[in-house]
Structure formats: C-alpha cells, structure tokens
Motif scaffolding. Structure first.
Motif, PDB file in Angstrom:
ATOM      1  N   ALA A  30      15.516  -4.706 -23.909  1.00 12.19           N
ATOM      2  CA  ALA A  30      17.273  -4.645 -23.485  1.00 12.19           C
ATOM      3  C   ALA A  30      17.821  -4.920 -21.882  1.00 12.19           C
ATOM      4  O   ALA A  30      18.636  -5.673 -21.996  1.00 12.19           O
ATOM      5  N   LEU A  31      17.080  -4.569 -20.676  1.00  8.65           N
ATOM      6  CA  LEU A  31      17.338  -4.698 -19.925  1.00  8.65           C
ATOM      7  C   LEU A  31      17.681  -6.058 -19.750  1.00  8.65           C
ATOM      8  O   LEU A  31      18.749  -7.244 -19.044  1.00  8.65           O
ATOM      9  N   ILE A  32      16.819  -7.701 -19.828  1.00  2.94           N
ATOM     10  CA  ILE A  32      16.774  -8.363 -19.748  1.00  2.94           C
ATOM     11  C   ILE A  32      17.695  -9.193 -20.798  1.00  2.94           C
ATOM     12  O   ILE A  32      18.628 -10.279 -20.947  1.00  2.94           O
ATOM     13  N   ASN A  33      17.592  -8.816 -21.866  1.00  6.39           N
ATOM     14  CA  ASN A  33      18.681  -9.216 -23.487  1.00  6.39           C
ATOM     15  C   ASN A  33      20.147  -8.729 -22.378  1.00  6.39           C
ATOM     16  O   ASN A  33      20.946  -9.918 -21.750  1.00  6.39           O
ATOM     17  N   ALA A  34      19.970  -7.658 -21.694  1.00  7.96           N
ATOM     18  CA  ALA A  34      21.707  -8.070 -21.404  1.00  7.96           C
ATOM     19  C   ALA A  34      22.257  -8.295 -19.778  1.00  7.96           C
ATOM     20  O   ALA A  34      23.053  -9.075 -19.980  1.00  7.96           O
ATOM     21  N   ALA A  35      21.333  -8.823 -19.318  1.00  7.72           N
ATOM     22  CA  ALA A  35      20.644  -9.888 -18.019  1.00  7.72           C
ATOM     23  C   ALA A  35      21.635 -11.103 -18.562  1.00  7.72           C
ATOM     24  O   ALA A  35      22.539 -11.773 -18.127  1.00  7.72           O
ATOM     25  N   MET A  36      20.338 -11.392 -19.325  1.00  6.23           N
ATOM     26  CA  MET A  36      20.803 -12.363 -20.167  1.00  6.23           C
ATOM     27  C   MET A  36      22.662 -13.067 -20.489  1.00  6.23           C
ATOM     28  O   MET A  36      23.572 -13.616 -20.783  1.00  6.23           O
ATOM     29  N   ASP A  37      23.327 -12.150 -21.132  1.00  7.31           N
ATOM     30  CA  ASP A  37      24.621 -11.609 -21.837  1.00  7.31           C
ATOM     31  C   ASP A  37      25.817 -11.733 -20.988  1.00  7.31           C
ATOM     32  O   ASP A  37      26.488 -12.044 -21.232  1.00  7.31           O
ATOM     33  N   ALA A  38      25.086 -10.556 -19.387  1.00  9.05           N
ATOM     34  CA  ALA A  38      26.222 -10.806 -18.314  1.00  9.05           C
ATOM     35  C   ALA A  38      25.917 -12.210 -17.393  1.00  9.05           C
ATOM     36  O   ALA A  38      27.410 -12.376 -17.109  1.00  9.05           O
TER      37      ALA A  38
END
Length: 70
Positions: A30-38
């Motif tokens: 979830a954190l990796i996905n959010a970081a990539m979105d950012a």
C-alpha cells in the motif's frame, strides 16, 4: 545488497526504473503504491521518453556477489 525497483511507463511507452537502496522489509504494498502515485502526480523525475504516466511494477531485487580468487 537488496534494492527496491519502481518501474513506470513513460509517454513513449518505455519502461523507466527508479532504484532505491536498502528498502524497509517487509515491503508494504500500500505504501509503495501510494509512493508511486505521488511520483507520477508530482512529475518530479525526468525521462527521455517524456513524463511518467503509469505504474508498471515494483520489486525487491537482491544481488549476491562472490569473488573468485585468481
């Protein structure tokens, strides 16, 4: 040494990889996905093929090197 690879597609549909040393484990998807979105939203990295437009994959890669005595 382990590395976290974040792979994106750019405007020319080429793969762009951002590599980070010594990732925190276990990896939190979830954190990796959010970081990539950012990263995509901030448009903070330059690519020869244009802006990063989509996420392709993320993975942890480990490389082991064994020296051979000559």
């Amino acid at each position: 040494m382990k590395k976290l690879e974040l792979k994106f597609q750019n405007e020319e549909d080429k793969t762009v990889t951002i590599t980070l040393d010594e990732p925190v484990e276990p990896a939190d998807p979830a954190l990796i996905n959010a970081a990539m979105d950012a990263i995509i939203a901030a448009n903070c990295f330059y690519s020869n093929g244009g802006d990063l437009v989509t996420k392709k994959e993320a993975r942890i890669v480990e490389r082991n090197v064994e020296e051979i005595q000559l």
